[in-house]
Write an enzyme that holds these catalytic residues in place. Structure first.
Site, mmCIF file in Angstrom:
data_model
loop_
_atom_site.group_PDB
_atom_site.id
_atom_site.type_symbol
_atom_site.label_atom_id
_atom_site.label_comp_id
_atom_site.label_asym_id
_atom_site.label_seq_id
_atom_site.Cartn_x
_atom_site.Cartn_y
_atom_site.Cartn_z
ATOM 1 N N PRO A 298 -22.519 -24.496 21.731
ATOM 2 C CA PRO A 298 -21.422 -25.443 21.902
ATOM 3 C C PRO A 298 -20.061 -24.747 21.898
ATOM 4 O O PRO A 298 -19.844 -23.797 21.141
ATOM 5 C CB PRO A 298 -21.547 -26.352 20.682
ATOM 6 C CG PRO A 298 -22.128 -25.468 19.627
ATOM 7 C CD PRO A 298 -23.070 -24.534 20.350
ATOM 8 N N ARG B 281 -16.652 -26.562 23.686
ATOM 9 C CA ARG B 281 -15.648 -27.622 23.733
ATOM 10 C C ARG B 281 -15.780 -28.637 22.591
ATOM 11 O O ARG B 281 -14.777 -29.030 21.987
ATOM 12 C CB ARG B 281 -15.778 -28.345 25.082
ATOM 13 C CG ARG B 281 -14.664 -29.295 25.396
ATOM 14 C CD ARG B 281 -14.997 -30.129 26.650
ATOM 15 N NE ARG B 281 -15.459 -29.336 27.761
ATOM 16 C CZ ARG B 281 -14.664 -28.827 28.715
ATOM 17 N NH1 ARG B 281 -13.369 -29.062 28.683
ATOM 18 N NH2 ARG B 281 -15.171 -28.101 29.690
ATOM 19 N N CYS C 114 6.481 -21.441 39.796
ATOM 20 C CA CYS C 114 6.814 -21.742 41.178
ATOM 21 C C CYS C 114 5.568 -22.092 41.986
ATOM 22 O O CYS C 114 5.124 -21.327 42.841
ATOM 23 C CB CYS C 114 7.565 -20.572 41.801
ATOM 24 S SG CYS C 114 9.127 -20.315 40.968
ATOM 25 N N GLU C 115 4.969 -23.204 41.662
ATOM 26 C CA GLU C 115 3.807 -23.750 42.363
ATOM 27 C C GLU C 115 3.880 -25.262 42.198
ATOM 28 O O GLU C 115 4.118 -25.738 41.088
ATOM 29 C CB GLU C 115 2.479 -23.309 41.701
ATOM 30 C CG GLU C 115 2.192 -21.854 41.643
ATOM 31 C CD GLU C 115 1.408 -21.339 42.847
ATOM 32 O OE1 GLU C 115 0.955 -22.167 43.677
ATOM 33 O OE2 GLU C 115 1.271 -20.112 42.944
ATOM 34 N N TYR D 139 -10.749 -23.978 26.201
ATOM 35 C CA TYR D 139 -10.346 -23.541 27.541
ATOM 36 C C TYR D 139 -8.827 -23.708 27.738
ATOM 37 O O TYR D 139 -8.365 -24.037 28.811
ATOM 38 C CB TYR D 139 -11.156 -24.292 28.618
ATOM 39 C CG TYR D 139 -12.643 -24.180 28.362
ATOM 40 C CD1 TYR D 139 -13.308 -22.991 28.623
ATOM 41 C CD2 TYR D 139 -13.355 -25.230 27.786
ATOM 42 C CE1 TYR D 139 -14.658 -22.852 28.328
ATOM 43 C CE2 TYR D 139 -14.708 -25.098 27.488
ATOM 44 C CZ TYR D 139 -15.353 -23.911 27.763
ATOM 45 O OH TYR D 139 -16.680 -23.777 27.463
HETATM 46 C C1 LIG Z 1 -19.293 -22.269 28.991
HETATM 47 C C2 LIG Z 1 -20.639 -22.111 28.442
HETATM 48 C C3 LIG Z 1 -20.992 -22.753 27.243
HETATM 49 C C4 LIG Z 1 -20.081 -23.684 26.503
HETATM 50 O O1 LIG Z 1 -19.908 -24.897 27.153
HETATM 51 P P1 LIG Z 1 -19.140 -26.108 26.425
HETATM 52 O O2 LIG Z 1 -19.115 -27.161 27.451
HETATM 53 O O3 LIG Z 1 -17.794 -25.624 26.059
HETATM 54 O O4 LIG Z 1 -19.960 -26.491 25.245
HETATM 55 C C5 LIG Z 1 -22.247 -22.500 26.734
HETATM 56 N N1 LIG Z 1 -23.106 -21.668 27.359
HETATM 57 C C6 LIG Z 1 -22.815 -21.045 28.514
HETATM 58 C C7 LIG Z 1 -23.801 -20.142 29.144
HETATM 59 C C8 LIG Z 1 -21.568 -21.247 29.098
HETATM 60 O O5 LIG Z 1 -21.277 -20.647 30.246
#
Ligand SMILES: *Cc1c(COP(=O)(O)O)cnc(C)c1O
Length: 423
Positions: free
Chosen positions: A274, A276, A346-347, A375
């Site tokens: 996990p 996010r 500048c975008e 992120y």
């Molecule tokens: C990005 C990623 C995650 C994390 O994803 P979340 O949506 O932030 O939980 C886990 N495993 C892999 C392989 C990823 O690329």
């Protein structure tokens, strides 16, 4: 539930007014709450307390070593996708036997670094990677612990850019072709087959794609057993979504219940990755209003709030059209207008919010961009030669800068004007 709350009209992070931190260190900055990070990690991890499992935090979502160190101390591991992330995780004190390595493009050097460090598992994503890993491990006189990342061809029903588990995505090995790879790997001197892994996408708001994936993986694991290949780990990846706006993602407990039910009596160690769901709502970005302006002359007036943070600091709105709630850190305003909240880059794509109904603000007001813990900083760049912002962690009534604001000197660090240019 998080620890960013208004008290007497002032936004606090735990026991500190956000404005006090801004006064001391300037803007913009990312701000994380230790209590919220801890709470979210535990909410996830303890939902699986009654089964053999390992929670490997996805480092790419928020990779500051202070954050990694916190999760390490709570018993967490790390899911890494590069040598750089391995370096961070180790520096933060995460135990190598709790580190798993995902990603489609691991270089020879990165594979060697992982083997040297003694990580738990390589999530191998292609036949060529398997051959390479076998060779590298052979050269080092080691056996590489491997899971194959299978692509279950399940639609996660999320944004196209963060959906990874469809066969048209670049990730993993198609599940119906994976058996051949397992049989191949079993014969390799330098490979120790340990698991099956997957990760179908990010910001999932429904449980059913996870369950559908696990069903396919279970069937596959049974199939492997029939062929004499016994699996010790099932890695279900990350992807549980959070509330940015009006989403209704599952609570980690509901997610855990569904997974445990589907697991039945299959006896393996579960791994989760996990990102996010743990850090997303444990961080905000604080930015200061520089100017307000109104462009007339079009069909209708357009109001802009220009702030000192841009798409290089928080790229999700520009990259995915993602929504982030934004609030003034003092709450006493009543007059609203529809505005775009934009950065200095500048975008035209440089915005934090579009057509947002927003209280009237003035130059110098501070705004909190919510749900910015995942992120956020990790996707920041130096575009437009903007030094990357500071990161701060709060614990109760204390705060500490966990990453200093970059300096101008750091911007050009490593750059060279060659001798063959006239001086
Ligand atoms: C990005 C990623 C995650 C994390 O994803 P979340 O949506 O932030 O939980 C886990 N495993 C892999 C392989 C990823 O690329």
């Amino acid at each position: 539930m998080n620890h960013f709350q208004y008290k007497n009209g002032q936004l606090y992070c735990e026991d500190i007014p956000v404005k006090d931190i801004a006064k001391e260190i300037g803007t913009p900055f990312y701000l994380y709450s230790k209590a919220t990070l801890t709470r979210h990690f535990k909410a996830f991890d303890s939902s699986f307390a009654d089964v053999d499992h390992l929670t490997c935090f996805a480092v790419k979502s928020c990779s500051n070593i202070a954050v990694l160190s916190l999760f390490g101390s709570l018993g967490g591991g790390a899911d890494i996708v590069s040598g750089g992330e391995l370096f961070r995780a180790l520096k933060a004190g995460v135990k190598p036997e709790r580190i798993i390595y995902s990603g489609v493009g691991k270089t020879e050097e990165e594979l060697r670094y992982g083997l040297q460090s003694g990580i738990l598992l390589f999530n191998v994503e292609s036949e060529q990677e398997l051959y390479r890993l076998n060779t590298v491990a052979g050269d080092m006189g080691k056996k590489a612990p491997v899971a194959f990342r299978v692509n279950p061809d399940v639609d996660p029903k999320t944004h196209a850019y963060i959906s990874t588990g469809l066969s048209k995505n670049k990730f993993g090995v198609p599940i119906n072709e994976a058996l051949a790879l397992y049989l191949l790997a079993e014969k390799m001197e330098g490979i120790d087959v340990k698991g099956v892994s997957c990760h179908i996408g990010s910001q999932l708001t429904r449980i059913s794609p996870f369950v559908e994936t696990l069903k396919k993986i279970k069937a596959f694991v049974h199939h492997l057993a029939e062929k004499g290949i016994f699996i010790q780990y099932i890695d279900l990846g990350g992807g549980v979504g959070i509330v940015y706006d009006d989403e209704e993602p599952p609570h980690p407990e509901e997610y855990a219940e569904a997974i445990k039910k589907e697991m039945g009596n299959l006896s393996v160690t579960l791994i989760f990755e996990p990102g996010r769901v743990i850090v997303g709502n444990a961080g905000i970005m604080v930015t200061e209003v520089q100017y307000t302006k109104t462009n007339r002359g079009g069909e209708k007036e357009k109001h802009f709030v220009v702030v000192d943070a841009g798409m290089n600091d928080l790229t999700r709105p520009s990259l995915y059209g993602a929504y982030h709630g934004i609030r003034p850190i003092t709450e006493d305003r009543k007059m609203y207008q529809v505005v775009d909240i934009v950065g200095p880059i500048c975008e035209t794509g440089d915005f934090l919010a579009k057509d947002m109904n927003f209280p009237r603000v003035e130059q110098g007001d501070l705004l909190a961009v919510l749900s910015a813990g995942a992120y956020g900083f990790t996707m920041a760049s130096n575009y437009n030669s903007r030094p990357r912002v500071a990161e701060v962690m709060v614990a109760g009534d204390r705060f500490e800068v966990i990453r200093r604001r970059e300096t101008m000197e750091q911007l050009i660090q490593g750059e060279i004007i060659p001798d063959f240019l006239e001086k």
